[in-house]
Structure formats: C-alpha cells, structure tokens
Design an enzyme around this catalytic site. Structure first.
Site, mmCIF file in Angstrom:
data_model
loop_
_atom_site.group_PDB
_atom_site.id
_atom_site.type_symbol
_atom_site.label_atom_id
_atom_site.label_comp_id
_atom_site.label_asym_id
_atom_site.label_seq_id
_atom_site.Cartn_x
_atom_site.Cartn_y
_atom_site.Cartn_z
ATOM 1 N N GLU A 1 -63.334 -4.531 -2.856
ATOM 2 C CA GLU A 1 -61.642 -3.765 -2.775
ATOM 3 C C GLU A 1 -60.577 -4.152 -3.355
ATOM 4 O O GLU A 1 -59.858 -5.160 -3.317
ATOM 5 C CB GLU A 1 -61.675 -3.930 -1.264
ATOM 6 C CG GLU A 1 -62.290 -3.851 -0.332
ATOM 7 C CD GLU A 1 -62.972 -2.672 0.586
ATOM 8 O OE1 GLU A 1 -62.166 -1.663 0.076
ATOM 9 O OE2 GLU A 1 -63.842 -2.594 0.909
ATOM 10 N N LYS B 1 -60.542 -18.524 0.737
ATOM 11 C CA LYS B 1 -59.971 -18.639 0.304
ATOM 12 C C LYS B 1 -58.063 -17.318 -0.217
ATOM 13 O O LYS B 1 -59.139 -15.622 -0.586
ATOM 14 C CB LYS B 1 -59.595 -18.905 -0.996
ATOM 15 C CG LYS B 1 -58.576 -19.632 -2.381
ATOM 16 C CD LYS B 1 -57.938 -19.593 -3.840
ATOM 17 C CE LYS B 1 -57.619 -18.082 -4.542
ATOM 18 N NZ LYS B 1 -56.424 -18.018 -4.292
ATOM 19 N N CYS C 1 -51.468 -1.319 -0.846
ATOM 20 C CA CYS C 1 -52.865 -1.053 -1.852
ATOM 21 C C CYS C 1 -53.300 0.893 -1.796
ATOM 22 O O CYS C 1 -52.924 1.401 -1.974
ATOM 23 C CB CYS C 1 -54.383 -1.343 -2.149
ATOM 24 S SG CYS C 1 -55.090 -1.668 0.165
ATOM 25 N N GLU D 1 -51.308 0.989 -11.293
ATOM 26 C CA GLU D 1 -50.162 0.597 -10.070
ATOM 27 C C GLU D 1 -49.088 -0.473 -10.840
ATOM 28 O O GLU D 1 -49.126 -1.084 -10.941
ATOM 29 C CB GLU D 1 -51.906 0.256 -9.694
ATOM 30 C CG GLU D 1 -51.076 -0.717 -8.235
ATOM 31 C CD GLU D 1 -52.354 -1.461 -7.473
ATOM 32 O OE1 GLU D 1 -53.009 -2.587 -8.350
ATOM 33 O OE2 GLU D 1 -52.505 -1.433 -6.462
#
Ligand code: NDP
Length: 480
Positions: free
Chosen positions: A249, A174, A283, A384
């Site tokens: 991850e 997905k 990232c 973040e």
C-alpha cells in the site's frame, strides 16, 4: 524519559546490541525517550518466537482467536485517552483526532477481523458427471511481516496485524521508528487480552537495518507493507527471489474533482478536511483540487477563507485543527515543495510559512497552504508532498479533467463532487484509482477492498481481501 523496548515472545526486552536511538516529540522538538535500534539478531529472535507459537495458534479454534481479538479491541477502547495522548505526542497530530479516529479505528480493526474470521468461508465445486468434488482450504501462511508508516501509526499497524493473526499466522511487526509508542503499548494490551506468547512480536528500529533484516529473512513468507512508493519498490526487489507474498500500500497524489452541480457547502467543508486532516499526512488526502471553471473564483475565495480560519497549534489543545508535522526532516521536505511551487509560477493563495507556536517554538508547525498552479504538470501537482499543502486549478470539460486526474504515476483514490448520475458512472469507471469517493471523502467500510493501482501499490487489503492475502489457498479434489 519514556523509553520503550521490543516485544518478543510476550516479554519486553532490550535490543541484543544494546543500541538505542532518540524519540522526538514533534510538538516541541524535544527528545522524550529512547527506542531500540534493533539488529538482525533481534529479528531472528522475533522470528523464532513466532515460529514456535505458530503450530498451536494456527490450530486454535476460530472462536477462541475471535474472542482474543475482540478482547484486544475492548482493552484499546478502555485505554482510549492514554493511547490518544501517546499517539499525539509521538506523531504531532491533535489529541482530539487520535481520540476520534486513530485509536477507535485500531480497536475496530481487531473487532472487525475477530468477527470476519468466523465468517470467512471457502468455495467448493462439484464436478458433475465426473463424480468429484473440489473444495478450497484457506491455510495460514506461517510467520508473516507487517511494516507500517508514521502517519496513522496504530491505525495502520493494526490494520495489518489484526487480519494476520485472525487468519492463524504469527507476526513479526515493525512500526516506523518515528512513531513507535502506541505499537509498544499494544504489547501490554495483547498480554492482558491473553494473546499467546510469540503470536505477535514487535521490533523497533530503522527501516534500512531492522526493516531490511525483516524483508530479507528467508523464512518470513509474506510481507504486508504500507509506506512510500520507493520503499515498496525496494521491498519488491528484495522479496522477488524468495517468492514472498506481497501486499504493498504505497503513496498517492489524489485528485479531488469538483463540478458546479455539487452540493456546494458539503463539498466545501469536506474539501477542507480532505486537504488538511492529520496535517495533510494521509495517503488518501485530496491533494490536487480541480474545480469546474464556472464556480472556480467563488470556490477559491470561500476555500481560502476557510483554510485561513484553521487553527495551527499544540496538539493537546482542544481548539487546534492543525498540529505539528511528524519530524524536522519532513517539515523541511514540505517547505522545499512550497519553494519549488514558486519557481514553477505557482501562486501561494494562503499559508506557506512555518508557524512558531507560543511556548513550543521548536515544534514542527506549518501553515495550511493552498497553491494555485498554472498547469497540471508542474512538480507540486505530480509529486507526493504528504503535508498540509494542496494545489488548485480550474477545468472546463469532463474529458479535460479526467485526463489531468489520471496523468500522474499514482492511482490510490479519487474524489468526485457532482449530482449528475451519468457523469458519476462515466467518471468512476474511468478514474485510475483503487478507491473512488463520490460526494464524500474517506468514508470507510472495513468490508470493502482497499488499495491502489499504478505506483500506489499492488494487492488489496480490507474485508475478506485481507484474509485472502494472509492465507494460502489449497484446492482438494476428491473423486467419489
Ligand atoms: P517509508 O516507506 O519511509 O516507511 C514505511 C515503513 O517502512 C516504516 O516502518 C519504515 O521504517 C520502513 N522501512 C523503510 N525502509 C525499509 C526497508 N529497506 N526495509 C523494510 N522496511 C523499511 O514511508 P513513511 O513512513 O515515510 O510513510 C509515508 C508514506 O506512506 C507516504 O508515501 C504515504 O503515501 C504512504 N502511505 C500509504 C498508505 C496506503 O494505504 N497506500 C497509507 C499511509 C501512508 P522507518 O520509518 O523506521 O524508516
């Protein structure tokens, strides 16, 4: 309208419930297509297709699997322009970036793992004196799930799919519902390359429903996931009672540490890139910049000058450095952090505002933003943001910067700029990160282990690490 469908058992199909959602173009804020809002029934169909393909695919010779993966790679290269334009339209990234990085890397993923699987050897141990030999089989797991985010859509999608199928598994995958287009186009390429039906199945829909149905599926035995830390934690909770194998991850808040003895110009140019490439939505971006005090003022002036020169514009224009952010909600989230910085006594050195690009006034554009922070503990330095926003602050000593660099919940990557070898060795050993770059950034070699520690994830992908993840080790001991 560019409508897309699920790819199940080698054919394109509408979702069982016939529910559809809008797909937005971030460069102008307009809906340009419909995508399936798939349900549990679609996931089940995909699982069944994968399961029935597994027996044959897992026994297909390595040479044949390798040949098909390399063919997919060649077809992606042959369709570079089409894929790059589709990626840009879906994600807002400059076409030039998708053409130079995202799509070539997706092609490399297939080529690399197509080759790597033919070199993936297992161990054997002779138990001398006991007249026995042990050897390890590396067997495919069965049906596995690959779930990827929106920031590097095809790049990360294929980073998982390629090793999974190379190792003999069949896949239910997905992409993010925000960027489904190149995943959809990949289905066509797989058919053209002769990938047997059912080896790869691609389901579109929302994370909370379609994604949830995938992770809850009893018979999908492994999940390779790239995305946010909160989603990763949720997946781990759901998967634990079913003992699924997991590779997570997750997010990052990576330090970029600059010492006065570095190669200044190279550091400066790379730091602009490591801060703002892909609108800062990588990232691995170095979103916390720490600069040794003796060059701090100089760096601040030079860096801000360069950042101000970056051109924010429509992603299809050749001159554009910074395209659109991926979605309206994401733009709002990033803007909110700029406001938070102000309340925390941060100084906006440049940027901070939305940009109205002429002709595309409803697009999601933001100026690249540099915030000077008063301390390393403020929220913009800890959380973040995942947009074109970096913080900068000075440091005096190696010990001080090491402490600040490690004082976040994340541990994905770190960048170090210095020409002092002993310092390089000391700091690389002590930085809490899965990847340390010294005097460079995002220089990737697909053979190397990739992943994070702490809240940045669990497990490693890349090279043989990925092939280990997508196989089960079985030891066989034979006494002779
Ligand atoms: P999300 O965690 O929101 O989503 C990632 C994927 O998971 C999407 O496909 C999403 O679907 C899906 N998803 C969401 N909820 C569920 C669920 N309950 N069950 C199963 N799947 C679900 O991340 P973003 O897409 O917002 O990506 C940004 C994040 O990814 C950042 O934190 C970034 O740091 C991280 N990232 C990490 C990388 C690494 O290598 N460590 C590399 C790149 C990004 P949908 O989008 O449709 O909701």
């Amino acid at each position: 309208m560019e409508n897309i469908k699920n790819y199940i058992n080698g054919t394109f199909s509408s979702p069982v419930n016939n529910n559809w959602m809008d797909n937005y173009n971030p460069s102008n804020g307009e809906v340009y297509g419909k995508i399936p809002e798939s349900s549990k029934e679609d996931v089940d169909l995909a699982y069944k297709a994968a399961k029935s393909a597994f027996k044959q695919w897992s026994q297909t010779t390595l040479e044949e699997r390798s040949r098909i993966l390399i063919k997919i790679s060649e077809l992606l290269e042959a369709n570079l322009q089409r894929f790059a334009e589709a990626e840009s339209k879906d994600n807002g990234k400059p076409v030039s970036l998708a053409k130079a990085v995202d799509i070539p890397r997706a092609a490399s993923n297939f080529r690399f793992f197509g080759n790597a699987i033919t070199q993936f050897a297992s161990e054997s141990h002779e138990s001398i004196g006991q007249q026995a030999v042990n050897y390890t089989l590396r067997q495919p797991i069965g049906v596995v799930a690959c779930i990827s985010p929106w920031n590097l859509p095809l790049y990360l999608f294929t980073w998982k799919i390629a090793p999974a199928i190379a190792a003999g598994n069949c896949v239910v995958a997905k992409p993010s519902e925000v960027t489904p287009m190149t995943a959809y186009l990949l289905g066509e390429i797989c058919n053209e390359a002769g990938l047997p039906k059912g080896v790869l199945n691609i389901i579109h829909g929302l994370g909370g429903t379609t994604g949830q149905a995938i992770i809850e599926h009893q018979d999908i035995k492994a999940i390779s996931f790239t995305g946010g830390t909160a989603t990763g934690a949720h997946i781990a909770r759901v998967a634990a009672p079913m003992f699924k194998k997991l590779s997570l991850e997750l997010g990052g808040k990576n330090p970029n540490i600059i010492f006065a003895d570095c190669d200044y110009q190279e550091m400066l140019n790379t730091t602009v890139r490591s801060s703002f490439a892909n609108q800062g939505q990588i990232c691995l971006c170095g979103s916390r910049i720490f600069v040794e005090e003796k060059i701090y003022q100089q760096f601040k002036t030079d860096f801000v000058t360069k950042v101000k020169a970056l051109k924010v514009g429509h992603p299809a224009k050749q001159a554009t450095n910074i395209g659109a952010l991926v979605s309206k909600p994401h733009l709002e989230k990033v803007k909110e952090y700029i406001e938070i910085a102000k309340t925390e006594n941060g100084t906006i050195l440049c940027g901070g505002n939305e940009v109205k690009v002429e002709g595309y006034e409803n697009g999601y554009y933001l100026e690249p933003t540099v915030i000077e922070v008063p301390n390393d503990e403020c929220r913009v330095n800890q959380e973040e943001i995942f947009g074109p926003v970096v913080t900068i602050m000075p440091f005096k000593t190696e010990d001080e910067v090491l402490l600040m660099a490690n004082k976040v919940k994340y541990g994905l990557s770190a960048t170090l700029w210095t020409n002092n070898l002993k310092r390089t060795m000391r700091m690389s050993n002590q930085l809490q990160a899965g990847i340390v770059w010294v005097n460079t950034w995002m220089m990737r070699d697909l053979r190397t282990p990739f992943g994070g520690i702490k809240a940045s994830g669990v497990g490693r992908e890349g090279g043989f690490e990925a092939l280990r993840f997508f196989t089960e080790a079985k030891n066989v001991c034979i006494k002779y």
